[in-house]
Design a protein around this motif. Structure first.
Motif, short mmCIF file in Angstrom:
data_model
loop_
_atom_site.label_atom_id
_atom_site.label_comp_id
_atom_site.label_asym_id
_atom_site.label_seq_id
_atom_site.Cartn_x
_atom_site.Cartn_y
_atom_site.Cartn_z
N ASP A 106 52.02 54.25 9.03
CA ASP A 106 53.47 54.10 8.95
C ASP A 106 53.84 53.24 7.74
O ASP A 106 54.78 53.56 7.00
CB ASP A 106 54.02 53.43 10.22
N SER A 136 55.53 65.16 4.88
CA SER A 136 56.27 65.85 5.93
C SER A 136 56.99 64.85 6.82
O SER A 136 56.92 63.64 6.60
CB SER A 136 55.30 66.69 6.78
N ASN A 137 57.67 65.38 7.81
CA ASN A 137 58.39 64.53 8.76
C ASN A 137 57.54 64.16 9.98
O ASN A 137 58.04 63.54 10.91
CB ASN A 137 59.66 65.23 9.23
N LYS A 138 56.27 64.54 9.96
CA LYS A 138 55.40 64.23 11.08
C LYS A 138 55.13 62.73 11.14
O LYS A 138 55.01 62.07 10.11
CB LYS A 138 54.09 65.01 10.98
N THR A 139 55.02 62.22 12.35
CA THR A 139 54.78 60.79 12.51
C THR A 139 53.33 60.45 12.25
O THR A 139 52.43 61.30 12.39
CB THR A 139 55.14 60.33 13.93
N ASN A 158 57.04 55.94 -0.03
CA ASN A 158 58.23 56.80 -0.08
C ASN A 158 59.47 56.03 -0.50
O ASN A 158 60.36 56.59 -1.14
CB ASN A 158 58.46 57.47 1.28
N LYS A 164 49.81 64.52 5.12
CA LYS A 164 50.88 65.04 5.98
C LYS A 164 51.93 63.97 6.23
O LYS A 164 53.13 64.26 6.24
CB LYS A 164 50.29 65.51 7.31
N GLN A 220 53.15 55.09 4.40
CA GLN A 220 54.19 56.09 4.20
C GLN A 220 55.50 55.44 3.73
O GLN A 220 56.12 55.88 2.76
CB GLN A 220 54.42 56.86 5.50
N GLU A 221 55.89 54.36 4.39
CA GLU A 221 57.17 53.72 4.08
C GLU A 221 57.17 53.09 2.69
O GLU A 221 58.10 53.28 1.91
CB GLU A 221 57.50 52.67 5.14
#
Length: 450
Positions: A254, A428-431, A261, A424, A257-258
């Motif tokens: 998490d 993508s929007n996958k968690t 992005n 992914k 990703q954060e």
């Protein structure tokens, strides 16, 4: 038999580094021998005319070897066909070669993580008999290798590779930007996020707050593993299963990703080692976490626009009691193919390329701080060229996590599955929890079939 890598501890490495012809033939300056008539002696070059093929990864070490290669060919009479490929392509090429028994490559350079799998599959030759053969081991000096690097090449007390270079990971940051924006050096991941946010916002988006590797596979896994361990996660549980379906692993992904992005550069999901390194060297990012060898590029005026502006610090951690360290201990070695028809000639090349003389010379040819030779680390050139980050690098190596990547025969597949999950999450929007659950299931299915 349960195979265990003979990893040692690097706790004393920093201290140890800082303290510390016959007949009528004659030796020439380049190391070759000549007879009384001045022509190369075939007796002194018993493998003259042999031809070997070598697969190397794109790295400063390989670049230096390539530039020094004419010396070896003149000295031995052995023709060497070098192929240098990006690290992301290296293992797939090696596996095709090994699994088909094609013999295309006599020598393959790769990460010890993959080397363990090569040994387990019977693809590579143990080297002890070559090392103990005085007739072909004039360049080999066991005592000169960083002991922990050489031990990493051993499985069941047999040596399966020669360490070409070793490294750890650390935080690199722009001292000038931190001073301008009043940022303290991050010690936790929360502080890392805050620093990245500050730079991105105060530079009006002109400078990325941080750049990290996003390219699928070993590239993104190698850097993301720092966050896995730093959040208190691990690769394997006590039952020997992969342990990615945990709150700690999900927090690590998490966060990755954060921060990328929100505050990373455009296209970071496709960044491997080289792309990540170049962006930071060009002054387009305020921070990066990557290999310690990158420091040599940061401080090289021929390579970098930020010479003298970079600070170096340990990788931040979030957990107060992490299961392992957040910095890596990575060793890359040369492996000898089991089906090679020219094993002795190949050994001569391997021992020459990793000798202290060549490693010392390599530092003046390419930015190469990842030497595996103690003599090279003690050389004035090492201190002069790498003084800006030397102490932090040695500290990172000394504290490097030997389990930073999974040390199992199936590591290549486990890393690939995990790399897909990271990609992914970035694209993508996958968690994070969902993609890691999927990867964990694939990994454990693989391990249960062993």
């Amino acid at each position: 038999m349960n195979k265990q890598l003979k990893w040692g501890t690097l706790a004393l490495l920093a201290t140890s580094v800082l303290i510390s012809g016959c007949g009528n033939k004659t030796d020439n300056a380049d190391g070759s021998n000549t007879g009384t008539n001045g022509s190369p002696s075939d007796v002194a070059m018993p493998y003259k005319g042999k031809e070997i093929s070598v697969l190397l990864e794109g790295h400063s070490t390989s670049n230096a070897i390539q530039k020094m290669l004419p010396e070896f060919e003149k000295k031995t009479g052995i023709k060497v066909n070098l192929e240098i490929v990006p690290y992301s392509d290296l293992t797939s090429k090696a596996l095709i070669n090994f699994s088909s028994s094609s013999g295309r490559y006599d020598i393959v350079m790769d990460d010890i993580v993959h080397g363990y799998g090569y040994q387990n599959a019977g693809y590579v030759e143990p080297l002890d008999s070559f090392a103990s053969n005085a007739a072909i081991s004039s360049d080999y000096d066991q005592a000169d290798f960083v002991p922990e690097y050489l031990n990493a090449m051993k499985i069941d007390d047999k040596m399966y590779g020669l360490p070409v270079y070793g490294e750890s990971t650390f935080l690199m940051y722009r001292k000038d930007l931190f001073e301008e924006y009043g940022i303290e050096v991050p010690k936790t991941f929360d502080e890392l996020m805050a620093a990245a946010k500050t730079v991105k916002e105060k530079s009006n988006g002109e400078i990325a707050g941080i750049t990290l590797r996003g390219e699928q596979g070993i590239q993104n896994v190698y850097v993301w593993a720092a966050f896995l361990w730093g959040f208190g996660g691990q690769w394997l549980n006590e039952q020997g299963q992969t342990d990615l379906e945990t709150p700690e692993a999900a927090k690590a992904l998490d966060f990755y990703q954060e921060i990328l992005n929100k505050y990373g550069p455009t296209g970071v999901a496709n960044f491997g080692w080289q792309e990540n390194r170049l962006l930071f060297q060009q002054g387009k990012a305020a921070m990066t976490i990557d290999a310690t060898v990158n420091g040599a590029y940061n401080e090289d005026p021929k390579e970098s626009s930020i010479v003298g502006k970079v600070g170096y610090a340990p990788v931040p951690t979030q957990s107060s009691n992490p299961k392992g360290g957040a910095s890596s201990l990575a060793v890359h070695g040369m492996y000898l193919s089991k089906v090679s028809d020219n094993k002795e000639a190949a050994w001569l090349f391997m021992s020459w390329a990793t000798s202290k003389e060549q490693q010392i010379k390599s530092m003046s040819i390419d930015p190469n701080s990842g030497v595996s030779s103690l003599a090279a680390m003690k050389d004035d050139a090492f201190v002069t060229k790498f003084g800006a980050f030397k102490d932090t690098m040695l500290e990172a190596i000394a504290n490097g996590n030997t389990q930073y990547l999974p040390q199992i025969p199936q590591s290549n597949e486990v890393i690939n599955n995990t790399g897909v999950a990271i990609s992914k999450a970035l694209l993508s929007n996958k968690t994070a929890a969902d993609v890691l659950k999927e990867a964990n299931k694939l990994n454990n299915k693989l391990l249960s079939a062993k």
